[in-house]
Design a protein around this motif. Structure first.
Motif, PDB file in Angstrom:
ATOM      1  N   PRO A  51       0.783  -1.233   0.000  1.00 23.66           N
ATOM      2  CA  PRO A  51       0.000   0.000   0.000  1.00 23.66           C
ATOM      3  C   PRO A  51       0.820   1.291   0.000  1.00 23.66           C
ATOM      4  O   PRO A  51       1.779   1.443   0.761  1.00 23.66           O
ATOM      5  CB  PRO A  51      -0.811  -0.100   1.297  1.00 23.66           C
ATOM      6  N   VAL A  52       0.397   2.225  -0.860  1.00 19.29           N
ATOM      7  CA  VAL A  52       0.987   3.566  -0.905  1.00 19.29           C
ATOM      8  C   VAL A  52      -0.084   4.627  -0.698  1.00 19.29           C
ATOM      9  O   VAL A  52       0.143   5.813  -0.921  1.00 19.29           O
ATOM     10  CB  VAL A  52       1.722   3.812  -2.241  1.00 19.29           C
ATOM     11  N   PHE A  53      -1.271   4.238  -0.269  1.00 21.14           N
ATOM     12  CA  PHE A  53      -2.382   5.167  -0.105  1.00 21.14           C
ATOM     13  C   PHE A  53      -2.209   6.017   1.158  1.00 21.14           C
ATOM     14  O   PHE A  53      -1.454   5.663   2.064  1.00 21.14           O
ATOM     15  CB  PHE A  53      -3.704   4.394  -0.034  1.00 21.14           C
ATOM     16  N   THR A  54      -2.940   7.113   1.205  1.00 22.13           N
ATOM     17  CA  THR A  54      -2.889   7.997   2.361  1.00 22.13           C
ATOM     18  C   THR A  54      -3.216   7.215   3.636  1.00 22.13           C
ATOM     19  O   THR A  54      -4.209   6.488   3.690  1.00 22.13           O
ATOM     20  CB  THR A  54      -3.891   9.155   2.201  1.00 22.13           C
ATOM     21  N   SER A  55      -2.361   7.377   4.648  1.00 17.96           N
ATOM     22  CA  SER A  55      -2.484   6.538   5.836  1.00 17.96           C
ATOM     23  C   SER A  55      -1.734   7.155   7.005  1.00 17.96           C
ATOM     24  O   SER A  55      -0.680   7.760   6.818  1.00 17.96           O
ATOM     25  CB  SER A  55      -1.897   5.144   5.546  1.00 17.96           C
ATOM     26  N   PRO A  56      -2.240   6.993   8.235  1.00 20.05           N
ATOM     27  CA  PRO A  56      -1.467   7.379   9.424  1.00 20.05           C
ATOM     28  C   PRO A  56      -0.277   6.465   9.685  1.00 20.05           C
ATOM     29  O   PRO A  56       0.514   6.724  10.598  1.00 20.05           O
ATOM     30  CB  PRO A  56      -2.484   7.278  10.566  1.00 20.05           C
ATOM     31  N   GLN A  57      -0.170   5.361   8.932  1.00 18.33           N
ATOM     32  CA  GLN A  57       0.954   4.426   9.021  1.00 18.33           C
ATOM     33  C   GLN A  57       1.047   3.714  10.377  1.00 18.33           C
ATOM     34  O   GLN A  57       2.134   3.360  10.833  1.00 18.33           O
ATOM     35  CB  GLN A  57       2.275   5.154   8.714  1.00 18.33           C
ATOM     36  N   PRO A  72       1.763  11.326   0.995  1.00 13.34           N
ATOM     37  CA  PRO A  72       2.940  12.158   0.691  1.00 13.34           C
ATOM     38  C   PRO A  72       4.256  11.504   1.072  1.00 13.34           C
ATOM     39  O   PRO A  72       5.304  11.852   0.520  1.00 13.34           O
ATOM     40  CB  PRO A  72       2.683  13.422   1.526  1.00 13.34           C
ATOM     41  N   LEU A  73       4.222  10.552   1.998  1.00 19.53           N
ATOM     42  CA  LEU A  73       5.426   9.815   2.360  1.00 19.53           C
ATOM     43  C   LEU A  73       6.043   9.137   1.144  1.00 19.53           C
ATOM     44  O   LEU A  73       7.273   9.004   1.045  1.00 19.53           O
ATOM     45  CB  LEU A  73       5.071   8.765   3.423  1.00 19.53           C
ATOM     46  N   PHE A  74       5.180   8.715   0.211  1.00 22.77           N
ATOM     47  CA  PHE A  74       5.641   7.969  -0.959  1.00 22.77           C
ATOM     48  C   PHE A  74       5.692   8.808  -2.236  1.00 22.77           C
ATOM     49  O   PHE A  74       6.289   8.377  -3.219  1.00 22.77           O
ATOM     50  CB  PHE A  74       4.749   6.748  -1.192  1.00 22.77           C
ATOM     51  N   GLY A  75       5.027   9.952  -2.238  1.00 18.83           N
ATOM     52  CA  GLY A  75       5.031  10.775  -3.437  1.00 18.83           C
ATOM     53  C   GLY A  75       3.652  11.308  -3.759  1.00 18.83           C
ATOM     54  O   GLY A  75       2.871  11.641  -2.861  1.00 18.83           O
ATOM     55  N   THR A  76       3.338  11.365  -5.045  1.00 20.07           N
ATOM     56  CA  THR A  76       2.097  11.957  -5.522  1.00 20.07           C
ATOM     57  C   THR A  76       1.416  11.026  -6.519  1.00 20.07           C
ATOM     58  O   THR A  76       2.002  10.042  -6.982  1.00 20.07           O
ATOM     59  CB  THR A  76       2.378  13.297  -6.228  1.00 20.07           C
ATOM     60  N   LEU A  77       0.187  11.387  -6.875  1.00 25.17           N
ATOM     61  CA  LEU A  77      -0.503  10.633  -7.920  1.00 25.17           C
ATOM     62  C   LEU A  77       0.262  10.703  -9.235  1.00 25.17           C
ATOM     63  O   LEU A  77       0.298   9.729 -10.002  1.00 25.17           O
ATOM     64  CB  LEU A  77      -1.928  11.177  -8.106  1.00 25.17           C
ATOM     65  N   PHE A  80       2.832   8.155  -9.189  1.00 22.25           N
ATOM     66  CA  PHE A  80       2.237   6.844  -9.412  1.00 22.25           C
ATOM     67  C   PHE A  80       2.002   6.613 -10.902  1.00 22.25           C
ATOM     68  O   PHE A  80       2.305   5.545 -11.438  1.00 22.25           O
ATOM     69  CB  PHE A  80       0.925   6.725  -8.639  1.00 22.25           C
ATOM     70  N   ASP A  81       1.469   7.634 -11.582  1.00 18.94           N
ATOM     71  CA  ASP A  81       1.226   7.513 -13.017  1.00 18.94           C
ATOM     72  C   ASP A  81       2.529   7.293 -13.778  1.00 18.94           C
ATOM     73  O   ASP A  81       2.589   6.496 -14.725  1.00 18.94           O
ATOM     74  CB  ASP A  81       0.526   8.775 -13.531  1.00 18.94           C
ATOM     75  N   THR A  82       3.576   7.981 -13.359  1.00 15.32           N
ATOM     76  CA  THR A  82       4.882   7.813 -14.006  1.00 15.32           C
ATOM     77  C   THR A  82       5.402   6.394 -13.813  1.00 15.32           C
ATOM     78  O   THR A  82       5.964   5.790 -14.735  1.00 15.32           O
ATOM     79  CB  THR A  82       5.894   8.830 -13.444  1.00 15.32           C
ATOM     80  N   LEU A  83       5.213   5.864 -12.614  1.00 10.87           N
ATOM     81  CA  LEU A  83       5.656   4.489 -12.337  1.00 10.87           C
ATOM     82  C   LEU A  83       4.945   3.511 -13.263  1.00 10.87           C
ATOM     83  O   LEU A  83       5.591   2.629 -13.864  1.00 10.87           O
ATOM     84  CB  LEU A  83       5.379   4.151 -10.875  1.00 10.87           C
TER      85      LEU A  83
END
Length: 538
Positions: A51-57, A72-77, A80-83
């Motif tokens: 999971p890379v979705f918004t989360s309190p972790q 935001p810990l992992f980046g932006t949408l 994700f699209d670039t990946l």
């Protein structure tokens, strides 16, 4: 539509630990994108991203507070699209974890649900009144210790959480919940995702009558804690209504081309194999499923045979995915160390076995390096069960430490900052940059995957087991006029076999064939190609 997934090799990426590109000590989407050529070089078909979705972790992203955005810990949408675009350019499919059984307690749905008993989302989660003495509504346990119920004084009721109290379970008996969840899945499919890995796929629906579980019939089975396994968990999961939602989810994915869903069946033993069959039966449920059956400490020919034959018998039309490691269990090289000559010998044996199994195959990041479990001290832990029950429970951090890229670089090239989990010397010694040459575990994985892909018998052949004594696992696979017999020595002691028939060794091997005698060293293995009948005797 193609069936690209049927014999696919799927590589799991744990985002926090793959590659940190911004120096904050946590892996991110740009880091994964930068390392995609490494994954493509293995010859795999698909990557599964945890999971890379918004989360309190609170549970490392498995507590989602927004299903339709990137944390935001992992980046932006856009990252994700670039990946996805980059992966597709390299011939890789991309699937992500979908954590649908529960949300974070910080999700707007839950914040609204807990306010009162009569708001529009009051019934979106599993709420129940206390028993007359104030105790929880059922005897169900949480995987992470204690009751699976948390009392909320604002509503004066308990809510269900199969995992952390910060992970309340959604109420899938409510059709509005199902509709909302399906829309979140559509969001990602519309962005070009190739499918889903469905976390805890058998947990979506609970027993609406709130019946307590009976005691376990075969004694406790230890998972996160031993209490959970002391019950026969038939009312808090595995409900027949669960399949109805899966069929709705399959109908959604069938609106798109070449989508695949693989479900994680959270159960153990024979029941897990049975559920894998039920959940993949026909063409209106999951495309495939996997369980913890091969992620356990069990390591015997009888065990692996019973898993595969159990699935064949229970779901002749279903499709399995087999894995030896993932982010929830001790790495298999360490888990099965008592049966190995050395870590490298076990790494090669495990790879050779996996690549010969019928169905789809899963590889966990670092597995291609022969990575071992990291030994951690309490002060280094982040995993909730370990923090609560240490030292009886070591938790899952040991298999989640960062990927190692450059042996001599700081943090083995994972990050320029302080990693969220430490990179230690035994793990750094297996870095990618020192494993390019022939004879390394990385080179072996590339060769073994290529061998699987290039042989129809290993791609499409049905599996027929041969009756050999422990510790020998042997079976034949045949397709398109090709027949291959696969033989594995699951012990550290040499084994000898007599072969009746004409055969030749092909592909990766750790064995010697002389006349009609086959010698397997400790953890040895062989692929025998033959056109006629072949009989083996120990």
């Amino acid at each position: 539509m193609s069936d690209w997934w049927r014999n696919a090799v799927i590589y799991q990426v744990y985002p926090r630990s793959y590659q940190d590109d911004n120096g904050d000590g946590v892996g991110d989407l740009p880091g994964i994108t930068r390392r995609l050529p490494h994954i493509a070089s293995l010859g795999v078909d698909c990557i599964w991203i945890s999971p890379v979705f918004t989360s309190p972790q609170k549970d490392m992203g498995y507590d989602v507070s927004d299903y339709c955005d990137v944390d935001p810990l992992f980046g932006t949408l856009a990252d994700f699209d670039t990946l996805i675009e980059t992966a597709h350019g390299l011939g890789l499919k991309v699937i992500t974890d979908q954590v649908l059984s529960h949300t974070s307690d910080q999700h707007p749905w839950f914040k609204e649900s807990r306010v009162s008993r009569d708001n529009k989302r009051a019934d979106w989660y599993v709420w129940a009144d206390p028993l007359p003495d104030g105790s929880p509504p059922t005897n169900w346990h949480s995987h992470f210790g204690g009751p699976a119920w948390e009392f909320d004084p604002q509503r004066g009721q308990y809510y269900l959480h199969n995992f952390l109290a910060e992970q309340p379970d959604l109420n899938f008996h409510n059709p509005d919940v199902q509709d909302a969840i399906l829309e979140t899945c559509r969001f990602w499919l519309d962005r070009g995702l190739d499918g889903f890995r469905l976390d805890t796929v058998n947990y979506y629906v609970h027993d609406q009558k709130l019946r307590s579980n009976p005691p376990a019939q075969k004694g406790p089975q230890v998972m996160a804690t031993d209490l959970y396994g002391m019950q026969d968990n038939i009312y808090n999961k595995n409900r027949p209504e669960n399949l109805e939602f899966i069929e709705r989810l399959r109908a959604l994915t069938d609106e798109y081309a070449d989508i695949m869903m693989v479900g994680e069946v959270g159960d153990m033993g024979d029941r897990s194999i049975k559920l894998m069959g039920e959940y993949t039966q026909g063409k209106h449920r999951l495309h495939m499923a996997y369980s913890f059956a091969m992620l356990s400490p069990e390591f015997s020919a009888d065990h692996f045979r019973s898993c595969i034959e159990g699935f064949q018998q229970g779901a002749p039309e279903g499709h399995p995915k087999w894995s030896f490691s993932n982010h929830d269990v001790e790495r298999h090289v360490s888990r099965w160390a008592d049966h190995s000559v050395s870590d490298d010998d076990m790494a090669r044996l495990a790879c050779a076995m996996l690549m010969s199994f019928e169905g789809a195959i899963g590889i966990y990041q670092g597995e291609e390096l022969g990575q071992t479990e990291t030994e951690l001290v309490y002060e280094e832990l982040t995993d909730p069960p370990a923090l609560r029950f240490w030292p009886a429970v070591k938790g899952r951090d040991g298999c989640r430490t960062p990927m190692v890229w450059e042996s001599a670089a700081d943090n083995a090239g994972f990050s320029t900052g302080t990693p969220w989990l430490p990179v230690k010397a035994p793990q750094a010694a297996r870095a990618v940059d020192i494993q390019g040459a022939a004879g390394t575990i990385l080179a072996f994985y590339r060769d073994a995957i290529a061998f699987r892909i290039s042989n129809p018998a290993l791609q499409k052949g049905r599996t027929t087991f041969l009756n050999l004594p422990e510790p020998l696992l042997a079976f034949q696979r045949e397709a398109e006029g090709q027949m291959i017999t696969c033989i594995f020595n699951l012990s550290a002691e040499p084994q000898s076999l007599t072969i009746n028939g004409e055969a030749s060794l092909i592909g990766p091997k750790n064995s010697e064939l002389a006349g009609h005698g086959l010698t397997l060293p400790g953890n040895g293995f062989a692929y025998l190609h033959h056109s006629g009948e072949l009989r083996l005797s120990a």
